[in-house]
Design a protein around this motif. Structure first.
Motif, mmCIF file in Angstrom:
data_model
loop_
_atom_site.group_PDB
_atom_site.id
_atom_site.type_symbol
_atom_site.label_atom_id
_atom_site.label_comp_id
_atom_site.label_asym_id
_atom_site.label_seq_id
_atom_site.Cartn_x
_atom_site.Cartn_y
_atom_site.Cartn_z
ATOM 1 N N ALA A 62 20.074 51.994 19.676
ATOM 2 C CA ALA A 62 20.433 53.400 19.867
ATOM 3 C C ALA A 62 21.618 53.612 20.797
ATOM 4 O O ALA A 62 22.315 54.624 20.687
ATOM 5 N N CYS A 63 21.870 52.692 21.715
ATOM 6 C CA CYS A 63 22.937 52.891 22.706
ATOM 7 C C CYS A 63 24.307 52.876 22.029
ATOM 8 O O CYS A 63 24.738 51.838 21.513
ATOM 9 N N PRO A 64 25.026 53.994 22.020
ATOM 10 C CA PRO A 64 26.323 54.046 21.331
ATOM 11 C C PRO A 64 27.392 53.181 21.994
ATOM 12 O O PRO A 64 28.364 52.797 21.350
ATOM 13 N N ALA A 65 27.201 52.874 23.275
ATOM 14 C CA ALA A 65 28.191 52.069 23.990
ATOM 15 C C ALA A 65 27.868 50.579 23.961
ATOM 16 O O ALA A 65 28.671 49.758 24.406
ATOM 17 N N GLY A 66 26.690 50.232 23.460
ATOM 18 C CA GLY A 66 26.307 48.821 23.414
ATOM 19 C C GLY A 66 26.077 48.213 24.779
ATOM 20 O O GLY A 66 26.361 47.033 25.006
ATOM 21 N N ASN A 67 25.541 49.013 25.709
ATOM 22 C CA ASN A 67 25.363 48.548 27.086
ATOM 23 C C ASN A 67 24.061 47.783 27.321
ATOM 24 O O ASN A 67 23.895 47.163 28.371
ATOM 25 N N ILE A 68 23.139 47.860 26.371
ATOM 26 C CA ILE A 68 21.788 47.339 26.600
ATOM 27 C C ILE A 68 21.514 46.115 25.731
ATOM 28 O O ILE A 68 22.010 46.007 24.604
ATOM 29 N N GLU A 69 20.722 45.210 26.270
ATOM 30 C CA GLU A 69 20.275 44.044 25.523
ATOM 31 C C GLU A 69 18.827 43.753 25.889
ATOM 32 O O GLU A 69 18.296 44.287 26.868
ATOM 33 N N VAL A 70 18.180 42.913 25.104
ATOM 34 C CA VAL A 70 16.825 42.472 25.415
ATOM 35 C C VAL A 70 16.900 41.028 25.888
ATOM 36 O O VAL A 70 17.435 40.162 25.198
ATOM 37 N N GLY A 71 16.395 40.792 27.099
ATOM 38 C CA GLY A 71 16.366 39.447 27.654
ATOM 39 C C GLY A 71 14.945 39.072 28.035
ATOM 40 O O GLY A 71 13.986 39.751 27.653
#
Length: 288
Positions: free
Chosen positions: A229-238
């Motif tokens: 959902a993040c339009p800026a691509g700031n998030i990831e799953v680690g």
């Protein structure tokens, strides 16, 4: 069950931050040098984690690594710090990979290089790596080192030289994480916890405001919907300390998050779907 929260997990990182904050409330940067990994941690005035990076699960420079080197050199682990301080010329190491550094140490020893110079060379290599780790979270005073390696005088001296700040050291730095865990448990017993220990805030504050994206790791199940959902691509799953999937802000944008994320209100106004609306567990919040 006598302890109703006995089955809950609190991040090791949060525990070290809380333990150091209890001993030194002014500390804003922590280098946790443990038996299996090293972590650089940024904290706020209340001991809450605002950023952290790890050494990618490499054993080089950890307590186990130094234990192995001490065995190669035929020295008690408790003596390697003082021995390193006796060095006249630190011997360069090409790597601190546990396997290759061990081979280099053996080769130097066979050539007649002193144990002190070998240890000083390793401390030099490890301290450079630690400095690079700390730079990724921004080094702020005051500064502290936690966990067992903080009792190694040679290592502490070299890190002090590289960082340019004298670390505040607890009397028993290897117990900092234990102290933090005990303080969290005390809060829970007294009804003060409010699950804050399960929240990790990524970001920073400057003269224009506070810019933090906070994830409640107790609620997050690592589904990844916020990533999509993040339009800026700031998030990831680690993965967290326990190997569980958790959402987090990408390391590459943590120190410039205000430039890549417009904030909750602005993002909500511009996009029908964002990280907040996509999260089924209400585990994400913004400070702006």
């Amino acid at each position: 069950m006598l302890v109703p929260f006995a089955n809950e997990n609190v991040s090791e990182i949060s525990c070290h931050a809380r333990g150091i904050n209890y001993s030194f409330p002014s500390v804003r940067t922590i280098l946790d040098m443990g038996g299996q990994d090293c972590k650089a941690i940024s904290v706020d005035g209340e001991g809450r984690v605002t950023n952290f990076v790890m050494n990618d699960k490499c054993a080089g420079g950890t307590g186990r690594f130094l234990e192995m080197i001490a065995d190669v050199l035929g020295l008690p682990l408790a003596e390697i710090g003082d021995t390193a301080l006796q060095s006249r010329t630190a011997i360069p190491f090409n790597t601190i990979c546990a396997v290759f550094a061990r081979s280099e140490a053996v080769a130097y020893l066979r050539k007649g290089v002193s144990r002190a110079d070998i240890l000083a060379g390793l401390n030099e290599a490890i301290s450079v790596r630690c400095l690079n780790l700390l730079k990724r979270v921004s080094i702020q005073s005051d500064f502290s080192i936690s966990d067992g390696i903080a009792k190694n005088k040679g290592m502490v001296a070299k890190i002090t030289e590289k960082v340019g700040l004298k670390p505040l050291l607890a009397e028993d730095p290897q117990l900092a994480g234990c102290l933090g865990a005990a303080l969290f448990a005390k809060d829970r017993v007294e009804g003060k916890g409010k699950r804050e220990e399960m929240k990790i805030a990524y970001g920073y504050s400057d003269g224009t405001g506070e810019y933090y994206i906070t994830f409640d790791t107790g609620k997050c199940d690592g589904c990844g919907k916020c990533v999509e959902a993040c339009p800026a691509g700031n998030i990831e799953v680690g993965r967290n300390d326990h190997g569980q999937p958790k959402a987090m802000v990408k390391d590459s944008v943590r120190k410039k998050i205000h430039l890549t994320c417009p904030g909750y209100k602005a993002c909500s106004a511009a996009n029908q779907v964002n990280c907040h609306s996509a999260c089924p567990n209400d585990a994400i919040s913004h400070s702006w």
